[in-house]
Every structure is written in structure tokens, then in C-alpha cells.
Design an enzyme around this catalytic site. Sequence first.
Site, mmCIF file in Angstrom:
data_model
loop_
_atom_site.group_PDB
_atom_site.id
_atom_site.type_symbol
_atom_site.label_atom_id
_atom_site.label_comp_id
_atom_site.label_asym_id
_atom_site.label_seq_id
_atom_site.Cartn_x
_atom_site.Cartn_y
_atom_site.Cartn_z
ATOM 1 N N GLY A 74 0.797 -1.213 0.000
ATOM 2 C CA GLY A 74 0.000 0.000 0.000
ATOM 3 C C GLY A 74 0.834 1.268 0.000
ATOM 4 N N ASP A 75 2.146 1.134 0.016
ATOM 5 C CA ASP A 75 3.050 2.279 0.070
ATOM 6 C C ASP A 75 3.267 2.833 -1.335
ATOM 7 O OD1 ASP A 75 5.373 3.435 2.102
ATOM 8 O OD2 ASP A 75 5.962 3.460 -0.003
ATOM 9 N N LEU A 76 3.022 4.124 -1.514
ATOM 10 C CA LEU A 76 3.127 4.751 -2.832
ATOM 11 C C LEU A 76 4.535 4.641 -3.405
ATOM 12 C CD1 LEU A 76 1.797 6.403 -5.095
ATOM 13 C CD2 LEU A 76 2.399 8.471 -3.821
#
Length: 300
Positions: A74-76
Site C-alpha cells: 500500500g506504500d506509494l
Amino acid sequence: MARLRKAGLSSAKAIYVKDLAKKYLDGTIDEKKFSKMSSQEIIDHLVQVKGIGEWTAHMVLIFTLYRPDILPVGDLAIRKGFQAVYGLREMPSKREMEKIAKPWRAHATAASWYLWRVADTMKPAPKVTPLPRKFYDREPAQVAKDLLGKFLVRKSSKGLLMGMITETEAYLPTGDSAAHSFKGRTARNTSLYTDGGHAYVHSMRQYCLLDIVTESPDKPGSVLIRSIKPISGIAGLINGPGKVCRELAITRSLDGVDITDPRGELLISKGEKISADITISTRIGISKAKNMPLRFQIAE
């Protein structure tokens, strides 16, 4: 709440901290159990607290518990890292990242550090605008020299593949026995007899090679792209015409395409200003007309 707000926390953050403290005190969150829990169980355990989601739980697993197999999908920045490393047209979904990561999933935490680093060092993708037809409507030697520093771009199923041209060779329309047009038009070299700005993709043993057609149909000159420097979607040393085609997925199916068409799969765009010297030498890898100084290269 007032003391937390005075310390600089927003109202929402203050509520989250209070809820975390409450759940620690009543035993809802028990860090002593973490050593016997799987990573997913710890995530499920932590997200009971207001304000803690999957991303925060992943950070706890990486930086506090030192779990080796954590991939914060979920980390950009992780998504950007995947896009850069694997040459993807768009940032991948969680499912796509998990599929790509399968071979090294047990070491995902270490991989995440590298992906973050890649994202930190990423430059915005250069604007891709094809050079106009008039650029190629000149003598091959002039075009060969001026192609240095330009970006060779391939739009493929792997995404946008791009390299800066660092070495070229010119082949003349007349008096050049090494040129494919020397003995006249054949089924093999038909693409040479088109307007400048078309691709001439031909084969040598198991490799494909890319020439850019210059001038006009009655002057079938060309420029061989010998080497490129990776810009996007590719990596490593690409120092040979066969490697150029291999790394950019250039095959005979692209023979004859118009590289001035912005909608096309193959094009050359404005690149970087060259600060290094340009060396001029004789062509290599040929048996005829070897002494003609038509090889152009950015000096290292």
C-alpha cells in the site's frame, strides 16, 4: 486531550494515541504475544486500534519487529519503485506486485529498502515527442552525429522502454560497399527506400539490428544505432546493436515503421544536451569499406 494537543498533535492523532494507550492497558494489544504470531496475525492485532491501518502495521513489522518478509504493497513509493524497476507503464496493483515478488517474497523487507531507494532517486519521465521528418532529411553522417544524446523510445507490453543513444554508424546511399543499398533494392532492404525517419530492422545471425533511414527514397542512406544508455524500463550495459534491439524488444515486425509518428511503437525524441566530446572513428564489425570514418560515439 488538552495536553496532547498542546504537544502538537492534531485532534485526530490525539484520539488515536489515547485509543492505543487504552488498548495497551486493557490487554487488547499485547506485544508480548508478537513473537509467537505470524505477520498477518500481528497486522490483524494492530488494526484494532483507531488510526492504525495496514501500512502502519507494515512499518511496525519492518522497523520494530524486523520481520524479513514484509512487502508494504500500500506504500506509494514501493509502487513507484516497482514501476521503475520492472519498466511498467503504470504503477502496479497490490495483486500485480505480489505476483512479481513471488520469487523473492521471503526477502521482501530487504527488497522494500531497495525499492524505496529507487523511488527516492527517480527522475520524472522525459517528455516523449518524436523528432520531425526534416531532422532525418539530411546526409547520414550528419544525422548519425546529431542522434547522439537523443532518446530511443519503444512502447511495449512491458511499458515504456527508453535509452539515450550513445553510439551510431552512418551508411551512405552511394559509394559505400558496406551499405545494404549498395547492390540495389531487394526484398530484404525495401524499407531503406522510403522517406527519412523510418525504421529499417534487419537480421544478422540470431540478432535484429536497427537502422534509421535518412534523406529520401532515391538516396537510401541510414544510421545504425550501436549503443544506448538506459533511461527508463531497461538496465545494464547495452553496448552493441544486437543488445539494443534485444533490450528494447525491437523485432522485424517493426521494420518500416514511421518513427516520426507520435502514436507509433518506436520513435526517437529530443534527449539530453551532450557535454562530453564526440569521437569519430572507422566503423567496426564489417568486412567492407572499413576505413570510412563514419562511427560516432559520446566520449566516456
